[in-house]
Enzyme design. Sequence first.
Site, PDB file in Angstrom:
ATOM      1  N   SER A 110       0.840  -1.191   0.000  1.00  0.00           N
ATOM      2  CA  SER A 110       0.000   0.000   0.000  1.00  0.00           C
ATOM      3  C   SER A 110       0.886   1.258   0.000  1.00  0.00           C
ATOM      4  O   SER A 110       1.714   1.420  -0.898  1.00  0.00           O
ATOM      5  CB  SER A 110      -0.974  -0.063   1.168  1.00  0.00           C
ATOM      6  N   ASP A 250      -9.598  -5.385  -4.933  1.00  0.00           N
ATOM      7  CA  ASP A 250      -8.730  -4.474  -4.190  1.00  0.00           C
ATOM      8  C   ASP A 250      -9.213  -3.034  -4.278  1.00  0.00           C
ATOM      9  O   ASP A 250      -9.646  -2.568  -5.334  1.00  0.00           O
ATOM     10  CB  ASP A 250      -7.330  -4.572  -4.800  1.00  0.00           C
ATOM     11  N   HIS A 277      -7.436  -6.195  -0.546  1.00  0.00           N
ATOM     12  CA  HIS A 277      -6.217  -5.421  -0.309  1.00  0.00           C
ATOM     13  C   HIS A 277      -5.147  -6.199   0.450  1.00  0.00           C
ATOM     14  O   HIS A 277      -4.029  -5.696   0.608  1.00  0.00           O
ATOM     15  CB  HIS A 277      -6.599  -4.155   0.473  1.00  0.00           C
TER      16      HIS A 277
END
Length: 316
Positions: A110, A250, A277
């Site tokens: 991320s 995601d 995610h």
Amino acid sequence: MSRRATTQGTVPFREYRTWYRVSGRLSGERPPLVVLHGGPGSTHDYLLPLCALTEAGWPVIHYDQLGNGGSTHLPEKGADFWTVRLFLDELDNLLRRLGVADEYVIFGHSWGGMLGAAHAAGRPPGLRGLVIANSPASMPTWRAEMVRLRATLPAEVQAALARHEAAGTTASREYFDAMRVFFDRYVCRLDPWPREYRASFMEMHNNPTVYYTMNGPTEFHVVGTLRDWSVEDLLPSVQVPTLIISGRHDEATPETVRPFRDLIPDSRWEILENSSHLPHLEEPDRFREVMVAYLATVHGARAGADSSDVVTGSQT
């Protein structure tokens, strides 16, 4: 130290301390995987399952970025302190202090993927490979995609979110519950959430200084200092083999991820079909398979292997 052994401690960074954990042997034949967590403002906990890579012979280094977890907390610091450069400098310092700057691989998840890409674009001589997991390349693109994903939520959820954002009451229980609807669709589709993820989520919820300053109150209400940040211009400078990972469901949508594949010269993109995610938690076996295959090519453990034959599955 055996492959399963762990050590942990802190290293000095400026006048502060950075907490780290080493799993496996740093003096072994293979370079360590240095794990950059998300947020900004999360902790290493939700990425602890990456320690399973030590069973394949890869040492793993986790750390908590400054401001959270076991590292120095600085709730009094303002936006001028919490910068991308701060976290790049902290990473460089950690690599030197642990004696791994001459040979290592970066795994960034991320926000950590964006940070890892920015680090790699500087062409550090010891970097052998880069994994960008579930990351956007551009926060403006991310914000546009958040608008689109948010519009898929039930009308009453959207109304609750908008009401509290307008009133500045995003710390309320109703806002939290509405936010969870988004998270359950696009961040972690497991029910219940794994313990490791709950630990990081609540740590950031209870200590939100970095996250609120740089991001904002939620993934989809980005009003912090990173709202216009992008690494797209840096990506052509990344010169190491790069694995890109995302989930079919995601919040890091294909639109946000695609610049990594298009702009990094030696890159490969793997989409895990049953993940959002957190593929390392949602599809751990498939995730490990992809990672081990990639790491083998980085280190040359599979002599003569063509990288195009290594990572299989859904790609774009």
